[in-house]
Design an enzyme around this catalytic site. Structure first.
Site, PDB file in Angstrom:
ATOM      1  N   LYS A  13       0.828  -1.211   0.000  1.00 45.15           N
ATOM      2  CA  LYS A  13       0.000   0.000   0.000  1.00 45.15           C
ATOM      3  C   LYS A  13       0.861   1.259   0.000  1.00 45.15           C
ATOM      4  O   LYS A  13       0.624   2.175  -0.775  1.00 45.15           O
ATOM      5  CB  LYS A  13      -0.942   0.021   1.219  1.00 45.15           C
ATOM      6  CG  LYS A  13      -1.929  -1.130   1.264  1.00 45.15           C
ATOM      7  CD  LYS A  13      -2.958  -0.970   2.377  1.00 45.15           C
ATOM      8  CE  LYS A  13      -2.374  -1.027   3.774  1.00 45.15           C
ATOM      9  NZ  LYS A  13      -1.824  -2.338   4.151  1.00 45.15           N
ATOM     10  N   ARG A  88      -9.832   0.887   8.660  1.00 44.62           N
ATOM     11  CA  ARG A  88      -9.444  -0.481   8.963  1.00 44.62           C
ATOM     12  C   ARG A  88     -10.525  -1.217   9.732  1.00 44.62           C
ATOM     13  O   ARG A  88     -10.350  -2.378  10.055  1.00 44.62           O
ATOM     14  CB  ARG A  88      -8.194  -0.461   9.829  1.00 44.62           C
ATOM     15  CG  ARG A  88      -6.891  -0.773   9.085  1.00 44.62           C
ATOM     16  CD  ARG A  88      -5.813  -0.799  10.124  1.00 44.62           C
ATOM     17  NE  ARG A  88      -4.574  -1.370   9.759  1.00 44.62           N
ATOM     18  CZ  ARG A  88      -3.536  -0.708   9.248  1.00 44.62           C
ATOM     19  NH1 ARG A  88      -3.667   0.540   8.915  1.00 44.62           N
ATOM     20  NH2 ARG A  88      -2.396  -1.322   9.046  1.00 44.62           N
ATOM     21  N   ARG A 127      11.283  -6.448   5.219  1.00 42.21           N
ATOM     22  CA  ARG A 127      11.092  -5.031   4.888  1.00 42.21           C
ATOM     23  C   ARG A 127      12.001  -4.134   5.722  1.00 42.21           C
ATOM     24  O   ARG A 127      12.144  -4.319   6.922  1.00 42.21           O
ATOM     25  CB  ARG A 127       9.625  -4.677   5.137  1.00 42.21           C
ATOM     26  CG  ARG A 127       9.273  -3.247   4.844  1.00 42.21           C
ATOM     27  CD  ARG A 127       7.806  -3.095   4.601  1.00 42.21           C
ATOM     28  NE  ARG A 127       6.983  -3.241   5.796  1.00 42.21           N
ATOM     29  CZ  ARG A 127       5.671  -3.068   5.791  1.00 42.21           C
ATOM     30  NH1 ARG A 127       5.039  -2.773   4.673  1.00 42.21           N
ATOM     31  NH2 ARG A 127       4.977  -3.206   6.907  1.00 42.21           N
ATOM     32  N   ARG A 155      10.820  -1.701  11.028  1.00 40.94           N
ATOM     33  CA  ARG A 155       9.732  -1.275  11.907  1.00 40.94           C
ATOM     34  C   ARG A 155       9.611  -2.238  13.071  1.00 40.94           C
ATOM     35  O   ARG A 155       9.750  -3.445  12.890  1.00 40.94           O
ATOM     36  CB  ARG A 155       8.410  -1.276  11.125  1.00 40.94           C
ATOM     37  CG  ARG A 155       8.169   0.004  10.380  1.00 40.94           C
ATOM     38  CD  ARG A 155       7.012  -0.110   9.444  1.00 40.94           C
ATOM     39  NE  ARG A 155       5.783  -0.630  10.050  1.00 40.94           N
ATOM     40  CZ  ARG A 155       4.606  -0.640   9.437  1.00 40.94           C
ATOM     41  NH1 ARG A 155       4.501  -0.134   8.216  1.00 40.94           N
ATOM     42  NH2 ARG A 155       3.537  -1.131  10.025  1.00 40.94           N
ATOM     43  N   ARG A 166      -1.138  -8.920  13.079  1.00 39.56           N
ATOM     44  CA  ARG A 166      -1.683  -7.906  12.153  1.00 39.56           C
ATOM     45  C   ARG A 166      -2.519  -8.566  11.056  1.00 39.56           C
ATOM     46  O   ARG A 166      -3.545  -8.034  10.642  1.00 39.56           O
ATOM     47  CB  ARG A 166      -0.546  -7.064  11.565  1.00 39.56           C
ATOM     48  CG  ARG A 166       0.026  -6.094  12.603  1.00 39.56           C
ATOM     49  CD  ARG A 166       1.423  -5.645  12.248  1.00 39.56           C
ATOM     50  NE  ARG A 166       1.460  -4.813  11.072  1.00 39.56           N
ATOM     51  CZ  ARG A 166       2.544  -4.647  10.305  1.00 39.56           C
ATOM     52  NH1 ARG A 166       3.660  -5.271  10.610  1.00 39.56           N
ATOM     53  NH2 ARG A 166       2.506  -3.863   9.271  1.00 39.56           N
TER      54      ARG A 166
END
Ligand code: AMP
Length: 211
Positions: A13, A88, A127, A155, A166
């Site tokens: 995203k 969300r 990531r 992160r 998540r």
């Protein structure tokens, strides 16, 4: 143009939003980025959000809704916006609807980036981002250049454990907003498997077909 990007964590995203806002000349509003900034600055909102975020939980609706409503009222959103990571939950989707209705505005498209769960953990745990430019890399698929390899960061919620939490939140709370937008006739589905360029092209083709 007012748009929303929906998809599981790691669907791309943020990457796609950064590319699409240039094409459409609109503002990028990432609730994840806004909340991380609030945590880093130690604001009251940041202090309240920190624990939820680290655990891969959703930050309570009332906090996020108030933050987004204030943000979309700013002058740089007059031309439109791309919401990334919001709504969300169904309550967030309904609150956004009410707010837009009050302003006499409508949503043009909700882009759902679809990526199977099996690919998500691999994408998320690899990531990294460059704190100086915000550019996102992947240690295997898109490694950072050697000269910046020392400064890229991960992160705190990109661990395998938080990622699983998540994904559960996504399927339990976020996926149910898809039929809400499908019924309104503004849902656009895009296959999120492939290179970032391929996915951008798919999204643009779908959006152009609707104009
Ligand atoms: P993201 O960068 O979009 O993956 O968001 C990172 C984290 O910020 C999420 O796991 C949540 O803890 C929090 N967050 C971001 N957007 C929202 C939202 N719309 N509602 C609730 N929590 C959010």
């Amino acid at each position: 143009m007012r748009m929303i990007l929906v998809g599981p964590p790691g669907a791309g995203k943020g990457t796609q939003a950064a590319r699409l806002i240039d094409t459409y000349g609109i503002s990028h509003i990432s609730t994840g980025d806004m909340l991380r900034a609030a945590v880093a600055e130690g604001t009251e909102l940041g202090r309240k959000a920190d624990g939820f975020m680290k655990a891969g939980e959703l930050v309570p609706d009332e906090l996020v809704i108030a933050m987004v409503i204030e943000r979309i009222g700013k002058s740089d959103c007059e031309n439109g916006f791309m919401l990334d990571g919001f709504p969300r939950t169904r309550a967030q989707a309904e609150a956004l609807d009410r707010e837009l209705e009050k302003a006499g505005a409508t949503l043009d498209a909700v882009v759902l980036i679809e990526v199977p769960d099996q690919l998500i953990v691999e994408r998320i745990t690899g990531r990294r981002s460059d704190p100086q430019t915000g550019r996102i890399y992947h240690m295997i698929f898109d490694p950072p250049p050697e000269e910046i390899a020392d400064r890229v960061v991960q992160r705190s919620d990109d661990t395998e454990e938080a990622c699983v939490a998540r994904l559960q939140k996504y399927h339990g709370e976020t996926a149910p907003i898809v039929p809400f937008y499908e019924e309104k006739g503004i849902l656009v589905r895009a296959d999120g498997v492939g290179s970032p360029d391929e996915v951008t092209e798919r999204i643009k083709t779908e959006l152009e077909a609707r104009r």
